[in-house]
Design an enzyme around this catalytic site. Sequence first.
Site, PDB file in Angstrom:
ATOM      1  N   HIS A  62      36.495   2.475  31.030  1.00  0.00           N
ATOM      2  CA  HIS A  62      36.891   3.880  30.995  1.00  0.00           C
ATOM      3  C   HIS A  62      38.044   4.159  30.021  1.00  0.00           C
ATOM      4  O   HIS A  62      37.929   5.030  29.142  1.00  0.00           O
ATOM      5  CB  HIS A  62      37.253   4.344  32.412  1.00  0.00           C
ATOM      6  CG  HIS A  62      37.509   5.796  32.505  1.00  0.00           C
ATOM      7  ND1 HIS A  62      36.498   6.726  32.618  1.00  0.00           N
ATOM      8  CD2 HIS A  62      38.663   6.499  32.450  1.00  0.00           C
ATOM      9  CE1 HIS A  62      37.025   7.942  32.646  1.00  0.00           C
ATOM     10  NE2 HIS A  62      38.337   7.821  32.555  1.00  0.00           N
ATOM     11  N   ASN A  75      33.238  -2.893  28.676  1.00  0.00           N
ATOM     12  CA  ASN A  75      32.204  -2.291  29.534  1.00  0.00           C
ATOM     13  C   ASN A  75      31.693  -1.028  28.823  1.00  0.00           C
ATOM     14  O   ASN A  75      32.466  -0.098  28.571  1.00  0.00           O
ATOM     15  CB  ASN A  75      32.842  -1.959  30.885  1.00  0.00           C
ATOM     16  CG  ASN A  75      31.870  -1.297  31.843  1.00  0.00           C
ATOM     17  OD1 ASN A  75      31.089  -0.443  31.439  1.00  0.00           O
ATOM     18  ND2 ASN A  75      31.922  -1.666  33.110  1.00  0.00           N
ATOM     19  N   GLU A 133      27.147  -6.724  35.785  1.00  0.00           N
ATOM     20  CA  GLU A 133      27.751  -6.552  37.107  1.00  0.00           C
ATOM     21  C   GLU A 133      26.911  -5.573  37.919  1.00  0.00           C
ATOM     22  O   GLU A 133      26.217  -4.718  37.362  1.00  0.00           O
ATOM     23  CB  GLU A 133      29.195  -6.055  36.980  1.00  0.00           C
ATOM     24  CG  GLU A 133      29.317  -4.725  36.255  1.00  0.00           C
ATOM     25  CD  GLU A 133      30.735  -4.191  36.170  1.00  0.00           C
ATOM     26  OE1 GLU A 133      31.674  -4.983  36.011  1.00  0.00           O
ATOM     27  OE2 GLU A 133      30.899  -2.970  36.258  1.00  0.00           O
ATOM     28  N   THR A 176      31.960   4.954  41.263  1.00  0.00           N
ATOM     29  CA  THR A 176      32.367   3.710  40.609  1.00  0.00           C
ATOM     30  C   THR A 176      32.796   2.746  41.711  1.00  0.00           C
ATOM     31  O   THR A 176      33.015   3.162  42.849  1.00  0.00           O
ATOM     32  CB  THR A 176      33.523   3.960  39.603  1.00  0.00           C
ATOM     33  OG1 THR A 176      33.866   2.723  38.981  1.00  0.00           O
ATOM     34  CG2 THR A 176      34.745   4.568  40.260  1.00  0.00           C
ATOM     35  N   HIS A 189      26.755  -2.359  33.747  1.00  0.00           N
ATOM     36  CA  HIS A 189      26.613  -2.214  35.197  1.00  0.00           C
ATOM     37  C   HIS A 189      25.383  -1.336  35.452  1.00  0.00           C
ATOM     38  O   HIS A 189      25.511  -0.121  35.617  1.00  0.00           O
ATOM     39  CB  HIS A 189      27.884  -1.565  35.757  1.00  0.00           C
ATOM     40  CG  HIS A 189      27.984  -1.549  37.251  1.00  0.00           C
ATOM     41  ND1 HIS A 189      29.186  -1.665  37.910  1.00  0.00           N
ATOM     42  CD2 HIS A 189      27.041  -1.437  38.212  1.00  0.00           C
ATOM     43  CE1 HIS A 189      28.967  -1.627  39.222  1.00  0.00           C
ATOM     44  NE2 HIS A 189      27.671  -1.473  39.427  1.00  0.00           N
ATOM     45  N   HIS A 192      39.113  -2.933  36.380  1.00  0.00           N
ATOM     46  CA  HIS A 192      39.167  -1.586  36.960  1.00  0.00           C
ATOM     47  C   HIS A 192      40.494  -0.931  36.658  1.00  0.00           C
ATOM     48  O   HIS A 192      41.542  -1.414  37.079  1.00  0.00           O
ATOM     49  CB  HIS A 192      38.910  -1.559  38.465  1.00  0.00           C
ATOM     50  CG  HIS A 192      37.919  -0.489  38.821  1.00  0.00           C
ATOM     51  ND1 HIS A 192      38.223   0.852  38.756  1.00  0.00           N
ATOM     52  CD2 HIS A 192      36.610  -0.562  39.164  1.00  0.00           C
ATOM     53  CE1 HIS A 192      37.155   1.550  39.076  1.00  0.00           C
ATOM     54  NE2 HIS A 192      36.152   0.727  39.318  1.00  0.00           N
ATOM     55  N   ASP A 193      40.423   0.135  35.889  1.00  0.00           N
ATOM     56  CA  ASP A 193      41.601   0.938  35.527  1.00  0.00           C
ATOM     57  C   ASP A 193      42.638   0.188  34.704  1.00  0.00           C
ATOM     58  O   ASP A 193      43.800   0.589  34.682  1.00  0.00           O
ATOM     59  CB  ASP A 193      42.229   1.564  36.778  1.00  0.00           C
ATOM     60  CG  ASP A 193      41.324   2.641  37.335  1.00  0.00           C
ATOM     61  OD1 ASP A 193      41.249   3.713  36.736  1.00  0.00           O
ATOM     62  OD2 ASP A 193      40.634   2.364  38.341  1.00  0.00           O
ATOM     63  N   ARG A 240      22.354  13.878  26.689  1.00  0.00           N
ATOM     64  CA  ARG A 240      21.494  14.648  25.800  1.00  0.00           C
ATOM     65  C   ARG A 240      20.036  14.154  25.734  1.00  0.00           C
ATOM     66  O   ARG A 240      19.220  14.747  25.063  1.00  0.00           O
ATOM     67  CB  ARG A 240      22.080  14.638  24.381  1.00  0.00           C
ATOM     68  CG  ARG A 240      23.135  15.698  24.168  1.00  0.00           C
ATOM     69  CD  ARG A 240      22.505  17.086  24.272  1.00  0.00           C
ATOM     70  NE  ARG A 240      23.508  18.120  24.228  1.00  0.00           N
ATOM     71  CZ  ARG A 240      23.882  18.757  23.114  1.00  0.00           C
ATOM     72  NH1 ARG A 240      23.353  18.439  21.957  1.00  0.00           N
ATOM     73  NH2 ARG A 240      24.781  19.697  23.179  1.00  0.00           N
ATOM     74  N   ARG A 276      22.745   0.588  37.376  1.00  0.00           N
ATOM     75  CA  ARG A 276      22.627   1.057  38.766  1.00  0.00           C
ATOM     76  C   ARG A 276      21.190   1.495  39.009  1.00  0.00           C
ATOM     77  O   ARG A 276      20.462   1.825  38.061  1.00  0.00           O
ATOM     78  CB  ARG A 276      23.597   2.210  39.018  1.00  0.00           C
ATOM     79  CG  ARG A 276      25.047   1.744  39.151  1.00  0.00           C
ATOM     80  CD  ARG A 276      25.919   2.863  39.725  1.00  0.00           C
ATOM     81  NE  ARG A 276      27.170   2.360  40.275  1.00  0.00           N
ATOM     82  CZ  ARG A 276      28.269   2.155  39.557  1.00  0.00           C
ATOM     83  NH1 ARG A 276      28.277   2.385  38.264  1.00  0.00           N
ATOM     84  NH2 ARG A 276      29.363   1.710  40.136  1.00  0.00           N
TER      85      ARG A 276
HETATM   86  N1  PXP Z   1      34.878  -4.299  36.883  1.00  0.00           N
HETATM   87  C1  PXP Z   1      34.002  -3.767  37.756  1.00  0.00           C
HETATM   88  C2  PXP Z   1      33.447  -4.635  38.823  1.00  0.00           C
HETATM   89  C3  PXP Z   1      33.615  -2.414  37.658  1.00  0.00           C
HETATM   90  O1  PXP Z   1      32.730  -1.916  38.531  1.00  0.00           O
HETATM   91  C4  PXP Z   1      34.139  -1.626  36.625  1.00  0.00           C
HETATM   92  C5  PXP Z   1      33.714  -0.201  36.481  1.00  0.00           C
HETATM   93  O2  PXP Z   1      32.362  -0.152  36.155  1.00  0.00           O
HETATM   94  C6  PXP Z   1      35.054  -2.230  35.733  1.00  0.00           C
HETATM   95  C7  PXP Z   1      35.418  -3.557  35.898  1.00  0.00           C
HETATM   96  C8  PXP Z   1      35.660  -1.460  34.606  1.00  0.00           C
HETATM   97  O3  PXP Z   1      36.518  -0.481  35.103  1.00  0.00           O
HETATM   98  P1  PXP Z   1      37.095   0.636  34.141  1.00  0.00           P
HETATM   99  O4  PXP Z   1      35.922   1.440  33.656  1.00  0.00           O
HETATM  100  O5  PXP Z   1      38.030   1.401  35.009  1.00  0.00           O
HETATM  101  O6  PXP Z   1      37.789  -0.078  33.012  1.00  0.00           O
END
Ligand code: PXP
Length: 237
Positions: A214, A7, A70, A100, A43, A190-191, A18, A45
């Site tokens: 992240h 991602n 996404e 997020t 992603h 996620h995480d 910047r 937005r």
């Molecule tokens: N999956 C989804 C649906 C998310 O919204 C995100 C964060 O944008 C991620 C995965 C990736 O999460 P992370 O940045 O914590 O790795």
Amino acid sequence: MTKLSVNINKVATLRNARGGNVPDVVKVALDCEAFGADGITVHPRPDERHIRKSDVLNLRPLLRTEFNIEGYPSADFIDLVLKVKPHQVTLVPDTPAQLTSNAGWDTKLNFDFLNEVLDAFNNAGIRTSVFVSPDGEMIEYAAKAGADRVELYTEPYAIAYLKNKELAVAPFVEAAKVARRLGLGVNAGHDLSLVNLNYLYKNIPWLDEVSIGHSLISDALYLGLEHTIQEYKNCLR
Ligand code: PXP
């Protein structure tokens, strides 16, 4: 094989700080692919605070691996995805102001809406994935609504892992079994990090894809992008 989709939203956040084109989001995406990533996730937005619509359009013809877009299926998002035709679209229930994604869909409550949106993407030949918590009922309704896959929301796993990894992973294994029984593919995100990814993979070796932003981009500050991607790939073996 479990695919690693990188991602790149955080790269766009850095660029936007910047106003110029450093770092170059498209170059970073192509380098991620060259360094072994199996896919790229963005992603976009509505406020374009990280990935912009123009990034999505620029990336599409250049990427050689799987492109996953996404986001919340607003009318604009649906138009963009149908125009770009990525390999996969992941539906996320987040509002525009959210920092997020911090929850999966209530697929029962939103069944009619999801059904309609998934039909539009399925008819366009785009693989669909629905972001859900590890809850059997939510997964069943995602399947009924027409999803090809679910993406398990792994933040609770990442937090609980630090205290007791067996307890942390158990509901995710059960959820992934439900998805498999229903014929759905299973993604996770996620995480996820170098700390917790291998244990998730070992417990759910039939995972189709993990999408990670992240931690991976943060690790790259220390390890470099090429080495970091190799380290994450090693967690999926
Ligand atoms: N999956 C989804 C649906 C998310 O919204 C995100 C964060 O944008 C991620 C995965 C990736 O999460 P992370 O940045 O914590 O790795």
